[in-house]
Design an enzyme around this catalytic site. Structure first.
Site, PDB file in Angstrom:
ATOM      1  N   GLY A   1       0.992  -1.327  -0.039  1.00  0.00           N
ATOM      2  CA  GLY A   1       0.062   0.046   0.022  1.00  0.00           C
ATOM      3  C   GLY A   1       1.065   1.237   0.021  1.00  0.00           C
ATOM      4  O   GLY A   1       2.114   1.096   0.287  1.00  0.00           O
TER       5      GLY A   1
ATOM      6  N   GLU B   1      -3.634  33.713  -8.648  1.00  0.00           N
ATOM      7  CA  GLU B   1      -4.671  32.862  -8.073  1.00  0.00           C
ATOM      8  C   GLU B   1      -5.938  33.255  -8.542  1.00  0.00           C
ATOM      9  O   GLU B   1      -6.688  32.041  -8.609  1.00  0.00           O
ATOM     10  CB  GLU B   1      -4.493  33.255  -6.556  1.00  0.00           C
ATOM     11  CG  GLU B   1      -2.932  32.755  -6.081  1.00  0.00           C
ATOM     12  CD  GLU B   1      -2.532  31.476  -6.320  1.00  0.00           C
ATOM     13  OE1 GLU B   1      -3.280  30.529  -6.423  1.00  0.00           O
ATOM     14  OE2 GLU B   1      -1.167  31.439  -6.517  1.00  0.00           O
TER      15      GLU B   1
ATOM     16  N   ASP C   1       2.963  25.123 -13.225  1.00  0.00           N
ATOM     17  CA  ASP C   1       2.020  24.756 -13.719  1.00  0.00           C
ATOM     18  C   ASP C   1       2.022  24.290 -15.401  1.00  0.00           C
ATOM     19  O   ASP C   1       1.491  23.433 -15.538  1.00  0.00           O
ATOM     20  CB  ASP C   1       0.941  26.337 -14.200  1.00  0.00           C
ATOM     21  CG  ASP C   1       0.528  26.901 -12.827  1.00  0.00           C
ATOM     22  OD1 ASP C   1       0.425  26.027 -11.806  1.00  0.00           O
ATOM     23  OD2 ASP C   1       0.765  28.234 -12.668  1.00  0.00           O
TER      24      ASP C   1
ATOM     25  N   GLY D   1       1.911   5.470   4.723  1.00  0.00           N
ATOM     26  CA  GLY D   1       1.094   6.105   5.810  1.00  0.00           C
ATOM     27  C   GLY D   1      -0.121   5.584   5.830  1.00  0.00           C
ATOM     28  O   GLY D   1      -1.119   5.926   6.612  1.00  0.00           O
TER      29      GLY D   1
ATOM     30  N   HIS E   1      -6.633  31.176 -11.450  1.00  0.00           N
ATOM     31  CA  HIS E   1      -6.966  29.801 -11.532  1.00  0.00           C
ATOM     32  C   HIS E   1      -8.340  29.624 -10.981  1.00  0.00           C
ATOM     33  O   HIS E   1      -8.856  28.816 -11.312  1.00  0.00           O
ATOM     34  CB  HIS E   1      -5.768  29.299 -10.348  1.00  0.00           C
ATOM     35  CG  HIS E   1      -4.444  29.052 -10.842  1.00  0.00           C
ATOM     36  ND1 HIS E   1      -4.187  28.204 -12.019  1.00  0.00           N
ATOM     37  CD2 HIS E   1      -2.987  29.538 -10.650  1.00  0.00           C
ATOM     38  CE1 HIS E   1      -2.783  28.304 -12.288  1.00  0.00           C
ATOM     39  NE2 HIS E   1      -2.166  29.234 -11.281  1.00  0.00           N
TER      40      HIS E   1
END
Length: 662
Positions: free
Chosen positions: A219, A442, A519, A222, A445
């Site tokens: 897995g 921002e 980006d 964590g 976006h």
């Protein structure tokens, strides 16, 4: 008196047996000390000055002559280069004797008793002892101790390097039970069956069932693989040996294989028992890997592990548990039934699993009445158990820092933002122009994510520096995503370019900067994956064209050749460019049509610094935002020469809750 005797007897009965290894080391120290003492006594015995009076006083030769002339000398012993004797007060003396031919006459004239010693000669026995016997005895003794130590270690390497480092855990050491595990019910049931087999083997054996020889926990990091192993140790009621995969291999040849043999010898003595190997990929990697000689120390260790797990000799009653987050690099021989009969998948939890995990971690945390655990679980898709435990811990620390007695919902929201987007860096002071540029980036976006179908809902947008970014736009999926379709991927491509295009529309073409590098990287990687892996290009069809990106150490990339022609590679580049330009065009169209909304959202970000998704929608609509406390603005120049261009955090993979933008 009787009471004292009874107390001493009780103490003797309560004494625990001493460690035999400590006794062996004590015996070794005593033998070594005895050898050194014997050598010291021998040297002292054969020392020619051993019988001299230690209270002897050194005097000058002139003073000695004055004493002789004044009848102050009782007797003199004349050596080769030294005179010694006693004064008339019986005190001993010594002095260096020069070549004085008149000394004997002077002593006779004063009636001093004197005698002469022959020149010092070293005897044959002294030479034999000091130069041959003592070194020989010393080396023989050291060799004997070394061989004895090797025998005690079972021939497993120099001074115990070949001894296994597996730790035997008792029930009292960090006891964890299956009740402490939540959110991974299927994995827990698989391992509970192994524990039930150890406790009641007849329940399965009467139907012809055999206990699994091994189970591999697979897995992401964590998710609770090691915690499951600790729970088995607490529930099984049998000896539990724990070791890491990196504990086998050392710099000495043969040490790893020797440690494997020693570990299984210990396990056989304690059978039935469980051996847990954490991070087994450190030793169980594919054989024949790498550029050099494949027959290295790690491969010898793996070969010995394969033989011990299912070789010529059967290991009845020994169950092997192992954990890894890289099953793709393990050797196929290690994964076959008979060695690891079960591969237990430990995935990231869904919303119900996250709810149960949060409830487990919140048991010892005093919660305020406004805390809604299900809301927290719904807002953390893609989080692992370790991430959720970190959120609860961070929330408790934040509440303690504020002097609160209860942990409120606001602390959990702040802790979630800290874990996902990084800690706030308010010490990074931006100028008004840098802050405005970040706000438009921002806002671009955020506006694209609100107007293009397929984007995840806007959760939060901020111009406060977090982590390595000077601003973050966070889109959070409404539910756990197991897959992602082409519509969503194209929407994310447009979302990646919203920030740079917004800056271009406001500041012009000359505003291009390095802030959108992350980006662009995300968009390029996504578009290339759509073309070469997911078959989303009509021109190239449903074929896999992925370039050879396997690691060299796996032993694959060296022997494989590229199966893509130059013409096909050109078509791939063209299709990637088409997807990227399509996303850029969609983002530019949205921002051009809603330029007024872009200005309103950017101004709101400059004023409030952080907006939730609903608050961003109200700002776009021109409505008043009253739920946010206005923070003072600072216009001191940015210190340290850092760039005011926003950068986004690294992309965390498709389908996961990762912050987008900036």
């Amino acid at each position: 008196m009787k009471g004292l005797i009874y107390y001493m007897a009780m103490n003797d009965n309560n004494k625990t047996p001493q460690d035999p290894q400590a006794n062996n080391w004590m015996k070794t120290l005593l033998i070594g000390g005895g050898i050194i003492a014997a050598m010291t006594l021998a040297v002292t015995f054969f020392d020619g000055n051993g019988g001299r009076d230690h209270n002897t006083t050194s005097v000058a030769y002139s003073e000695f002559l004055n004493r002789v002339d004044n009848n102050g000398v009782k007797d003199v012993t004349i050596g080769h280069d030294e005179l010694s004797g006693h004064f008339t007060d019986n005190s001993a003396f010594k002095t260096v004797a020069p070549s004085d031919p008149l000394l004997v006459q002077r002593l006779q004239s004063k009636n001093v008793t004197f005698r002469a010693l022959p020149e010092d000669t070293v005897s044959f026995w002294q030479i034999l002892l000091s130069q041959f016997l003592l070194p020989f005895i010393l080396f023989v003794g050291l060799g004997f101790l070394f061989v004895r130590q090797m025998q005690k270690n079972g021939g497993g390497g120099a001074m115990g390097f070949g001894k296994s480092r597996a730790r035997l855990l008792t029930e009292k050491q960090g006891r964890v039970t299956f009740k402490d595990i939540a959110g991974i019910e299927e994995a827990r049931e698989e391992l509970e069956e192994i524990v039930d087999f150890l406790k009641d083997p007849t329940r399965f054996s009467r139907l012809g069932g055999k206990i699994p020889k091994g189970a591999l926990l697979v897995g992401p990091p964590g998710t609770g693989k090691t915690l499951l192993a600790r729970a088995i140790a607490g529930e099984a009621g049998v000896p539990f040996f724990s070791i890491s995969g990196s504990d086998f291999v050392e710099m000495f040849v043969g040490v790893g294989a020797s440690r494997v043999r020693d570990m299984f010898e210990q396990a056989k003595k304690n059978a039935p028992c469980i051996i847990f190997i954490d991070e087994i990929d450190a030793v169980g990697r594919h054989r024949g890997a790498g550029l050099g000689n494949g027959n290295d120390e790690r491969e010898q260790t793996l070969n010995q592990l394969l033989v011990e797990m299912d070789g010529f000799e059967a290991n009845e009653g020994i169950i092997i548990l192992a954990a890894t987050n890289r099953p793709d690099v393990l050797d196929p021989a290690l994964l076959r039934p008979g060695r690891f009969d079960r591969q237990v998948i430990v995935p990231r939890p869904d919303i119900e699993g996250r709810l149960k995990i949060l409830q487990v971690h919140m048991k010892k945390t005093p919660l305020a009445p406004d805390v809604d655990v299900r809301t927290i679980a719904r807002g953390t898709p893609g989080f692992s158990g370790a991430d959720l435990a970190n959120i609860v811990n961070e929330a408790a620390l934040l509440a303690a820092r504020k002097g609160k007695r209860l942990v409120a919902m606001s602390e959990f929201e702040e802790a979630k933002d800290k874990v996902m987007m990084g800690a706030e860096r308010r010490s990074v002071i931006m100028t008004e122009e840098e802050k405005r540029s970040t706000a438009y980036h921002e806002a671009g976006h955020a506006l694209v994510s609100l107007h293009i179908p397929g984007c995840d809902p806007l959760h939060k947008v901020t111009v406060i520096p977090r982590g390595r970014a000077l601003g973050v736009t966070w889109n959070l999926p409404e539910r756990d995503q197991l897959s992602i379709n082409i519509k969503q991927m194209k929407a994310r491509l447009a979302l990646c370019f919203g920030g740079r295009i917004a800056e271009q529309l406001v500041y012009g073409e000359d505003s291009l900067n390095t802030g959108a590098s992350n980006d662009i990287q995300q968009a390029t990687d996504m578009a290339r994956a759509m073309v070469t892996e997911y078959g989303m290009s009509p021109k190239l069809g449903w074929l896999r064209y992925r370039e050879n990106q396997d690691e060299v150490f796996l032993g694959h990339s060296v022997s494989r050749s590229q199966n893509i022609s130059e013409d096909t590679a050109k078509i791939i580049d063209q299709e990637v460019r088409v997807l990227v330009e399509e996303g850029e065009s969609r983002a530019r169209q949205v921002l051009t049509e809603h330029i007024d909304e872009l200005h309103r959202l950017a101004n709101a970000l400059i004023e409030y610094e952080t907006l939730s998704g609903e608050e961003a929608k109200r700002a776009i609509a021109g409505e008043k935002i009253t739920t946010i406390e206005v923070k003072p603005q600072v216009t001191i120049p940015l210190s340290g020469g850092a760039s005011g261009v926003p950068k986004s955090p690294p992309f965390n993979g498709w389908g996961n809750a990762a912050p987008q933008g900036a």
